[in-house]
Design an enzyme around this catalytic site. Sequence first.
Site, PDB file in Angstrom:
ATOM      1  N   LYS A 218     -15.186 -17.320  13.201  1.00 18.88           N
ATOM      2  CA  LYS A 218     -16.243 -17.311  14.140  1.00 18.88           C
ATOM      3  C   LYS A 218     -15.782 -16.419  15.344  1.00 18.88           C
ATOM      4  O   LYS A 218     -14.609 -16.258  15.611  1.00 18.88           O
ATOM      5  CB  LYS A 218     -16.677 -18.658  14.463  1.00 18.88           C
ATOM      6  CG  LYS A 218     -17.584 -19.373  13.082  1.00 18.88           C
ATOM      7  CD  LYS A 218     -18.069 -20.767  13.504  1.00 18.88           C
ATOM      8  CE  LYS A 218     -18.980 -20.804  12.199  1.00 18.88           C
ATOM      9  NZ  LYS A 218     -19.469 -22.300  12.315  1.00 18.88           N
ATOM     10  N   ARG A 252     -14.383 -25.970   6.214  1.00 21.12           N
ATOM     11  CA  ARG A 252     -15.116 -24.783   5.714  1.00 21.12           C
ATOM     12  C   ARG A 252     -14.468 -23.592   6.023  1.00 21.12           C
ATOM     13  O   ARG A 252     -14.564 -23.126   6.974  1.00 21.12           O
ATOM     14  CB  ARG A 252     -16.575 -25.128   6.352  1.00 21.12           C
ATOM     15  CG  ARG A 252     -17.478 -24.303   5.449  1.00 21.12           C
ATOM     16  CD  ARG A 252     -19.043 -24.545   6.045  1.00 21.12           C
ATOM     17  NE  ARG A 252     -19.765 -23.509   5.757  1.00 21.12           N
ATOM     18  CZ  ARG A 252     -19.999 -22.208   6.125  1.00 21.12           C
ATOM     19  NH1 ARG A 252     -19.576 -21.862   7.036  1.00 21.12           N
ATOM     20  NH2 ARG A 252     -20.924 -21.459   5.473  1.00 21.12           N
TER      21      ARG A 252
END
Length: 274
Positions: A218, A252
């Site tokens: 991210k 995740r």
Amino acid sequence: MLTLGSVRIPNPAVMGILNVTPDSFSDGGRFDTVDLALRQAEIMAAECAAIIDVGGESTRPGADAVEIAEELDRVVPVIEALRDTSDLPISVDTSKAGVMRAAVAAGASMINDVLALQEPGALAAAAELEVAVCLMHMQGRPGTMQQNPKYDDVVRDVAEFLGERVRACIDAGIPRDRICIDPGFGFGKSHAHNVELLANLRQLRGLELPILVGVSRKSTLGKICGRDIDERMPASIAAAVIAVLNGAAIIRAHDVRETVDALKIASAVIGANL
Ligand code: YH5
């Protein structure tokens, strides 16, 4: 071990990301056919992913919404093929009740919803389907969520929202022991908000539910390290370890093998501390 409905996984566990979006931010449509998706899932299974998260709607900042028919076309054949070739639990990354129903019929045993079952019919679908659910926090909606995220206290606001959604689930007939929660890194949060959430993840343990964390690749990690998306694996591993030391149960991740190894170290340290 961690049990969420019929999903039994180690704690901590890695959820491998399987994108089936042609416009996907990081896989760029490389896995947009059933065959390629299956091959990628096989690799993640061999690397000891505990769950495969199949997503057909890109939720990256600014991404277009996907019609239900298109999302079904992407996700259902992949879930059917996975069910026939692997024993791993399958989670479906969707916010649409219709996709939840079709995905569970095809073999998914968990619903991973970045909108925390707020779309029409989603709570009822999850309750009827009797599968595990992940409730994620998001401020705003994908198209605009990064424009000006604002919080009084990001950790408290996220915890409050998740507590309200857990209550809504229980009222709709979804038992607590099927629910996990996720602060939603990158979803309507500034870089400072994301760092504050990671540093104070422990405060979400007050909700007494397993915590799932998605930090893999991210942009906050890219911002801190000055790395493009394809160079964020080490930063992702560091963030995953911090999350687990701060109480996360499920990570995740795109890079399953590396994340599994890192979590073994985190786990050993947590175990040695008891
Ligand atoms: C999550 O955190 N995230 S999809 C932008 C990136 C890299 C990755 C710009 N689904 C989560 O992975 N489900 C997604 O770099 C999720 N938690 C849960 N439960 C976005 C994503 C990503 C976006």
